[in-house]
Design an enzyme around this catalytic site. Structure first.
Site, PDB file in Angstrom:
ATOM      1  N   ASP A  65       0.849  -1.187   0.000  1.00 18.95           N
ATOM      2  CA  ASP A  65       0.000   0.000   0.000  1.00 18.95           C
ATOM      3  C   ASP A  65       0.894   1.251   0.000  1.00 18.95           C
ATOM      4  O   ASP A  65       1.469   1.611   1.023  1.00 18.95           O
ATOM      5  CB  ASP A  65      -0.922  -0.001   1.219  1.00 18.95           C
ATOM      6  CG  ASP A  65      -1.873   1.188   1.207  1.00 18.95           C
ATOM      7  OD1 ASP A  65      -1.821   1.981   0.229  1.00 18.95           O
ATOM      8  OD2 ASP A  65      -2.649   1.328   2.156  1.00 18.95           O
ATOM      9  N   ILE A  93      -0.224   4.138 -10.524  1.00 18.92           N
ATOM     10  CA  ILE A  93      -1.036   3.469  -9.502  1.00 18.92           C
ATOM     11  C   ILE A  93      -2.474   3.974  -9.550  1.00 18.92           C
ATOM     12  O   ILE A  93      -2.697   5.193  -9.616  1.00 18.92           O
ATOM     13  CB  ILE A  93      -0.430   3.734  -8.096  1.00 18.92           C
ATOM     14  CG1 ILE A  93       0.922   2.998  -7.969  1.00 18.92           C
ATOM     15  CG2 ILE A  93      -1.394   3.318  -6.991  1.00 18.92           C
ATOM     16  CD1 ILE A  93       1.642   3.269  -6.660  1.00 18.92           C
ATOM     17  N   TYR A 158     -16.506   6.217 -16.006  1.00 14.88           N
ATOM     18  CA  TYR A 158     -15.285   6.257 -15.196  1.00 14.88           C
ATOM     19  C   TYR A 158     -15.581   6.455 -13.709  1.00 14.88           C
ATOM     20  O   TYR A 158     -14.734   6.247 -12.860  1.00 14.88           O
ATOM     21  CB  TYR A 158     -14.376   7.371 -15.741  1.00 14.88           C
ATOM     22  CG  TYR A 158     -12.909   7.192 -15.452  1.00 14.88           C
ATOM     23  CD1 TYR A 158     -12.257   6.002 -15.741  1.00 14.88           C
ATOM     24  CD2 TYR A 158     -12.161   8.221 -14.903  1.00 14.88           C
ATOM     25  CE1 TYR A 158     -10.908   5.836 -15.487  1.00 14.88           C
ATOM     26  CE2 TYR A 158     -10.808   8.074 -14.645  1.00 14.88           C
ATOM     27  CZ  TYR A 158     -10.186   6.884 -14.947  1.00 14.88           C
ATOM     28  OH  TYR A 158      -8.849   6.736 -14.692  1.00 14.88           O
ATOM     29  N   LYS A 165      -9.149  11.211 -10.113  1.00  8.81           N
ATOM     30  CA  LYS A 165      -8.160  11.763 -11.059  1.00  8.81           C
ATOM     31  C   LYS A 165      -8.135  13.290 -10.971  1.00  8.81           C
ATOM     32  O   LYS A 165      -7.080  13.906 -11.134  1.00  8.81           O
ATOM     33  CB  LYS A 165      -8.455  11.311 -12.495  1.00  8.81           C
ATOM     34  CG  LYS A 165      -8.137   9.853 -12.772  1.00  8.81           C
ATOM     35  CD  LYS A 165      -6.679   9.511 -12.553  1.00  8.81           C
ATOM     36  CE  LYS A 165      -6.315   8.127 -13.071  1.00  8.81           C
ATOM     37  NZ  LYS A 165      -5.037   7.624 -12.536  1.00  8.81           N
ATOM     38  N   THR A 196      -5.506  -2.556 -20.078  1.00  8.58           N
ATOM     39  CA  THR A 196      -4.743  -3.052 -18.928  1.00  8.58           C
ATOM     40  C   THR A 196      -5.708  -3.674 -17.925  1.00  8.58           C
ATOM     41  O   THR A 196      -6.922  -3.587 -18.108  1.00  8.58           O
ATOM     42  CB  THR A 196      -4.001  -1.889 -18.231  1.00  8.58           C
ATOM     43  OG1 THR A 196      -4.980  -1.001 -17.702  1.00  8.58           O
ATOM     44  CG2 THR A 196      -3.088  -1.132 -19.185  1.00  8.58           C
ATOM     45  N   ALA A 198      -6.463  -2.656 -14.844  1.00  8.09           N
ATOM     46  CA  ALA A 198      -7.316  -1.639 -14.219  1.00  8.09           C
ATOM     47  C   ALA A 198      -8.390  -1.180 -15.205  1.00  8.09           C
ATOM     48  O   ALA A 198      -9.554  -1.004 -14.834  1.00  8.09           O
ATOM     49  CB  ALA A 198      -6.474  -0.458 -13.751  1.00  8.09           C
TER      50      ALA A 198
HETATM   51  N1  LIG Z   1      -5.181   1.840 -18.954  1.00  9.86           N
HETATM   52  C1  LIG Z   1      -5.682   2.998 -19.314  1.00  9.86           C
HETATM   53  O1  LIG Z   1      -6.477   3.129 -20.228  1.00  9.86           O
HETATM   54  C2  LIG Z   1      -5.241   4.239 -18.551  1.00  9.86           C
HETATM   55  C3  LIG Z   1      -5.548   5.498 -19.084  1.00  9.86           C
HETATM   56  C4  LIG Z   1      -5.171   6.626 -18.394  1.00  9.86           C
HETATM   57  C5  LIG Z   1      -4.497   6.492 -17.179  1.00  9.86           C
HETATM   58  N2  LIG Z   1      -4.227   5.242 -16.683  1.00  9.86           N
HETATM   59  C6  LIG Z   1      -3.558   5.150 -15.390  1.00  9.86           C
HETATM   60  O2  LIG Z   1      -2.361   4.411 -15.462  1.00  9.86           O
HETATM   61  C7  LIG Z   1      -2.040   3.949 -14.148  1.00  9.86           C
HETATM   62  C8  LIG Z   1      -1.697   2.477 -14.212  1.00  9.86           C
HETATM   63  O3  LIG Z   1      -2.857   1.717 -14.482  1.00  9.86           O
HETATM   64  P1  LIG Z   1      -2.894   0.507 -15.514  1.00  9.86           P
HETATM   65  O4  LIG Z   1      -3.947   0.839 -16.511  1.00  9.86           O
HETATM   66  O5  LIG Z   1      -1.534   0.157 -15.965  1.00  9.86           O
HETATM   67  O6  LIG Z   1      -3.513  -0.686 -14.625  1.00  9.86           O
HETATM   68  P2  LIG Z   1      -2.792  -1.769 -13.703  1.00  9.86           P
HETATM   69  O7  LIG Z   1      -3.903  -2.436 -12.966  1.00  9.86           O
HETATM   70  O8  LIG Z   1      -1.909  -2.630 -14.534  1.00  9.86           O
HETATM   71  O9  LIG Z   1      -1.921  -0.906 -12.706  1.00  9.86           O
HETATM   72  C9  LIG Z   1      -2.434  -0.343 -11.522  1.00  9.86           C
HETATM   73  C10 LIG Z   1      -1.355  -0.513 -10.474  1.00  9.86           C
HETATM   74  O10 LIG Z   1      -1.742   0.139  -9.255  1.00  9.86           O
HETATM   75  C11 LIG Z   1      -1.257  -0.666  -8.194  1.00  9.86           C
HETATM   76  N3  LIG Z   1      -1.946  -0.285  -6.956  1.00  9.86           N
HETATM   77  C12 LIG Z   1      -3.282  -0.151  -6.727  1.00  9.86           C
HETATM   78  N4  LIG Z   1      -3.517   0.266  -5.466  1.00  9.86           N
HETATM   79  C13 LIG Z   1      -2.291   0.417  -4.880  1.00  9.86           C
HETATM   80  C14 LIG Z   1      -1.860   0.836  -3.591  1.00  9.86           C
HETATM   81  N5  LIG Z   1      -2.736   1.189  -2.634  1.00  9.86           N
HETATM   82  N6  LIG Z   1      -0.525   0.866  -3.327  1.00  9.86           N
HETATM   83  C15 LIG Z   1       0.366   0.500  -4.277  1.00  9.86           C
HETATM   84  N7  LIG Z   1       0.026   0.112  -5.529  1.00  9.86           N
HETATM   85  C16 LIG Z   1      -1.294   0.062  -5.814  1.00  9.86           C
HETATM   86  C17 LIG Z   1      -1.537  -2.083  -8.656  1.00  9.86           C
HETATM   87  O11 LIG Z   1      -0.767  -3.031  -7.931  1.00  9.86           O
HETATM   88  C18 LIG Z   1      -1.088  -1.996 -10.107  1.00  9.86           C
HETATM   89  O12 LIG Z   1       0.290  -2.244 -10.184  1.00  9.86           O
HETATM   90  C19 LIG Z   1      -3.265   4.256 -13.277  1.00  9.86           C
HETATM   91  O13 LIG Z   1      -3.066   5.475 -12.588  1.00  9.86           O
HETATM   92  C20 LIG Z   1      -4.349   4.424 -14.320  1.00  9.86           C
HETATM   93  O14 LIG Z   1      -5.448   5.185 -13.857  1.00  9.86           O
HETATM   94  C21 LIG Z   1      -4.573   4.120 -17.344  1.00  9.86           C
END
Ligand SMILES: NC(=O)c1ccc[n+]([C@@H]2O[C@H](COP(=O)([O-])OP(=O)(O)OC[C@H]3O[C@@H](n4cnc5c(N)ncnc54)[C@H](O)[C@@H]3O)[C@@H](O)[C@H]2O)c1
Length: 258
Positions: A65, A93, A158, A165, A196, A198
């Site tokens: 965390d 994250i 969302y 965000k 991904t 998430a």
């Molecule tokens: N995938 C998309 O379309 C997209 C678009 C815009 C922004 N993002 C952002 O990119 C970032 C990464 O997301 P992703 O899409 O790669 O998904 P992902 O699920 O692969 O990554 C999310 C990460 O957050 C970590 N996490 C969650 N809660 C946590 C905590 N309390 N402490 C530590 N780690 C924690 C998870 O372990 C994971 O590694 C996020 O901020 C997401 O909102 C993603």
């Protein structure tokens, strides 16, 4: 030609699996010569090991965390022992409990609100604070966090993540203002939809991904390498006078109206 991040020391926080933004960005950071530390949650331990064990000079630290200072302290001690300092931090994250992503924002419970904000917004503040002394060892630093358009405008699917965000974007600007005098920059990358773990939890995500190219001026979706290349720019000295910004890497989607 030397890479844009040759000699730079960085931390990628939020490594998940090979589909994650963190891993996409990592590949670009390594290509440009950075030496990296990674943090990951225990549930991704095996993926984190498999992805990074061959990366020369890198270290991995489990942080379940990243909003918990008690966990961050020993993790950053270990990073300092191994790397000596940091030039950049990539925050990748985000999390919201599934129940909060299905109902109305109006009905979000206090617990789900807290969990979402702790994980998706407060972690940027906590990680930057923990990294600050390591940046100071190197005469400054660059923080890059991943955000999404749903923090600026209502993207109905969302849900509460959009509200988180908006907080993340605000935290980025306030950190940039406070840490700028110490040569620490803070910027956000607003990414178009990427497939991904998430993202799959967002109801209607595939529809959003399908629809985005119809509205985006460039008529296409982005790829992971676009996120990586933009992160390289923000972590490198090329952006030495850029701070407090949200750089949209979304094929122009955000500039359009109806
Ligand atoms: N995938 C998309 O379309 C997209 C678009 C815009 C922004 N993002 C952002 O990119 C970032 C990464 O997301 P992703 O899409 O790669 O998904 P992902 O699920 O692969 O990554 C999310 C990460 O957050 C970590 N996490 C969650 N809660 C946590 C905590 N309390 N402490 C530590 N780690 C924690 C998870 O372990 C994971 O590694 C996020 O901020 C997401 O909102 C993603």
């Amino acid at each position: 030609m030397p890479g844009l991040l040759e000699g730079k020391l960085g931390l990628v926080a939020g490594l998940s699996n090979k589909y994650g933004v963190a891993w996409g960005v990592t590949q670009a950071l390594i290509r440009e010569g950075a030496r990296l530390a990674f943090t990951y949650q225990g549930r991704y331990a095996e993926h984190a090991h498999d992805l990074t064990s061959d990366i020369a000079g890198s270290i991995r630290v489990q942080v379940d965390d990243a909003s918990d200072d008690a966990l961050l302290r020993p993790a950053f001690d270990e990073i300092r022992r191994n790397l000596g300092g940091l030039d950049f931090l990539v925050h990748s994250i985000g999390f919201s409990p599934p129940a909060a992503l299905t109902g109305r924002v109006t009905d979000t419970t206090r617990d789900d609100f807290r969990t979402t904000f702790d994980a998706s917004a407060y972690t940027l503040l906590a990680l930057t604070r923990a990294a600050e002394p390591l940046f100071n060892e190197r005469g400054g630093g660059s923080v890059v966090a991943m955000t999404y358009y749903g923090g600026e405008k209502v993207v109905l699917g969302y849900k509460i993540m959009g509200v988180a965000k908006a907080a993340l974007d605000g935290i980025g600007r306030y950190l940039a203002a406070e840490l700028g005098p110490d040569n620490i920059r803070v910027n956000l990358l607003s990414l178009g939809p990427l497939r991904t773990m998430a993202a799959r939890g967002i109801p209607g995500f595939l529809g959003m991904m399908h629809e985005a190219p119809n509205r985006a001026p460039l008529r296409r979706n982005i790829g992971m390498e676009d996120a990586g290349n933009a992160a390289v720019f923000l972590c490198s000295d090329l952006s030495r006078n850029v701070t407090g910004e949200i750089l949209h890497v979304d094929a122009g989607y955000n500039i359009t109206g109806m």
